[in-house]
Write an enzyme that holds these catalytic residues in place. Structure first.
Site, PDB file in Angstrom:
ATOM      1  N   PRO A 234       1.087   8.113   4.426  1.00 17.94           N
ATOM      2  CA  PRO A 234       2.377   7.482   4.728  1.00 17.94           C
ATOM      3  C   PRO A 234       3.528   8.371   4.269  1.00 17.94           C
ATOM      4  O   PRO A 234       3.792   8.491   3.069  1.00 17.94           O
ATOM      5  CB  PRO A 234       2.325   6.165   3.936  1.00 17.94           C
ATOM      6  CG  PRO A 234       1.336   6.415   2.854  1.00 17.94           C
ATOM      7  CD  PRO A 234       0.344   7.410   3.384  1.00 17.94           C
ATOM      8  N   LEU A 235       4.206   9.014   5.222  1.00 18.06           N
ATOM      9  CA  LEU A 235       5.262   9.979   4.916  1.00 18.06           C
ATOM     10  C   LEU A 235       6.622   9.332   5.146  1.00 18.06           C
ATOM     11  O   LEU A 235       7.011   9.071   6.283  1.00 18.06           O
ATOM     12  CB  LEU A 235       5.104  11.228   5.790  1.00 18.06           C
ATOM     13  CG  LEU A 235       3.724  11.894   5.742  1.00 18.06           C
ATOM     14  CD1 LEU A 235       3.612  12.953   6.811  1.00 18.06           C
ATOM     15  CD2 LEU A 235       3.472  12.479   4.367  1.00 18.06           C
ATOM     16  N   GLN A 288       2.170   0.435   4.371  1.00 20.35           N
ATOM     17  CA  GLN A 288       2.339   0.633   2.932  1.00 20.35           C
ATOM     18  C   GLN A 288       3.568  -0.112   2.457  1.00 20.35           C
ATOM     19  O   GLN A 288       4.642  -0.013   3.071  1.00 20.35           O
ATOM     20  CB  GLN A 288       2.485   2.118   2.577  1.00 20.35           C
ATOM     21  CG  GLN A 288       2.497   2.353   1.073  1.00 20.35           C
ATOM     22  CD  GLN A 288       2.779   3.807   0.708  1.00 20.35           C
ATOM     23  OE1 GLN A 288       3.889   4.278   0.854  1.00 20.35           O
ATOM     24  NE2 GLN A 288       1.756   4.509   0.229  1.00 20.35           N
ATOM     25  N   CYS A 319       5.729   5.222  -6.768  1.00 18.18           N
ATOM     26  CA  CYS A 319       6.769   5.986  -6.054  1.00 18.18           C
ATOM     27  C   CYS A 319       7.768   6.549  -7.068  1.00 18.18           C
ATOM     28  O   CYS A 319       8.313   5.805  -7.895  1.00 18.18           O
ATOM     29  CB  CYS A 319       7.492   5.084  -5.057  1.00 18.18           C
ATOM     30  SG  CYS A 319       8.774   5.942  -4.129  1.00 18.18           S
TER      31      CYS A 319
END
Length: 327
Positions: A234-235, A288, A319
């Site tokens: 997941p970018l 996500q 994150c």
């Protein structure tokens, strides 16, 4: 303010074409564009002037030889008259003008033959319904009563169990203090050691739904086999839908959407919900989410389970972005 650093004369990065499009084109009514008629009639605050819109849009220069991708795939364009490509825009403009003429004739009592339009097939899923968005926003304001199902039941169980456990801890603590003052000692059953009760913030952090029996049942766990498969990570700001489609065509087996914040999903933020869009070519797709509060994450998961098509949900617990960590 005086510019600093290199490339001081770069000016505004917005293209002149975008400025002309935003500044000159009137804001057409969405209902008129999508359904051909507006239920609000003359009281609508948006424009219904189709000829004026087409005239203004024709003044905007377009690169020669560029065709709408929907026309190349022989499918109706979802943007209809608001499409940026001239040929597609003019075609839908003629259809809307014809529908308006038929509506005016029907209002005057002239019999008009009804023509059923074929529904536009959508290759994408996981759109945010308007009704759901309105209900979520009302729930955030405290004006609505959103029908939370699983989250409400599990949350009530957790609060009740937590309340009973804290009452028991308080009672045991008071009893231990009283016995300590009188100098009496209580002998427990031989061979059994009492578990020391943790106090303070550490104990509160360890309180969770799992301690009160809210474990997942075996049937609720979905099997996910990723062995030997190519997974697209997941970018954020990169892994959007077009990028994932390109990667899918180049051999990616599993794709994941960009990271979405659970707090914004629960609020009904359309921009955050757009991160969950899924193309029909993505046969194994995951989403996500990231959140700082367990109740918001639980609500978000319930919304995704009932309103989105996804094979699995990835929870981001690390994150490093400061804006995300502060939330």
């Amino acid at each position: 303010k005086k510019g600093k650093g290199q490339n001081k004369g770069r000016g505004d990065q917005k293209s002149k074409l975008a400025e002309r499009i935003q500044g000159s084109l009137p804001h057409l009514c969405r209902k008129l564009v999508q359904q051909g008629k507006c239920p609000f009639g003359d009281t609508c605050k948006f424009s219904h002037d189709i000829p004026g819109y087409l005239e203004k849009a024709a003044e905007i220069e377009q690169p020669p030889g560029v065709v709408c991708p929907s026309t190349l795939s022989a499918r109706p364009c979802k943007q209809r008259i608001t499409c940026r490509f001239p040929a597609c825009r003019e075609e839908w403009g003629k259809k809307l003008l014809a529908q308006q003429a038929e509506g005016a004739a029907a209002a005057e009592g002239v019999e008009v033959k009804e023509v059923k339009e074929e529904p536009v097939e959508d290759d994408e899923s996981n759109h945010l319904p308007r009704e759901l968005q309105a209900a979520l926003r009302e729930d955030q304001k405290g004006k609505g009563n959103f029908p939370w199902k699983r989250w409400k039941v599990e949350h009530d169980k957790y609060k009740e169990g937590l309340k009973q456990e804290r009452q028991k801890e308080t009672k045991d603590k008071a009893g231990a203090e009283a016995k300590e003052e009188t100098g009496k000692e209580e002998n427990a059953t031989e061979g059994v050691k009492e578990e020391k009760v943790k106090e303070g913030p550490a104990a509160e952090r360890e309180d969770s739904a799992y301690r009160h029996g809210a474990m997942l049942r075996k049937g609720e766990k979905k099997k996910l086999d990723l062995e030997g498969k190519t997974v697209l990570a997941p970018l954020t700001t990169v892994g959007n839908l077009p990028f994932r489609r390109l990667c899918k065509g180049m051999g990616a087996d599993v794709t994941l959407g960009e990271m979405a914040l659970a707090s914004r999903i629960v609020e009904g933020n359309a921009g955050e919900w757009a991160l969950f869009r899924r193309h029909k070519s993505e046969d194994c797709f995951g989403v996500q989410i990231a959140g700082g509060w367990s109740d918001q994450v639980a609500k978000c998961v319930e919304l995704l389970e009932e309103n989105c098509s996804a094979d699995f949900i990835d929870l981001n617990c690390g994150c490093p972005l400061e804006g995300v960590c502060n939330k």
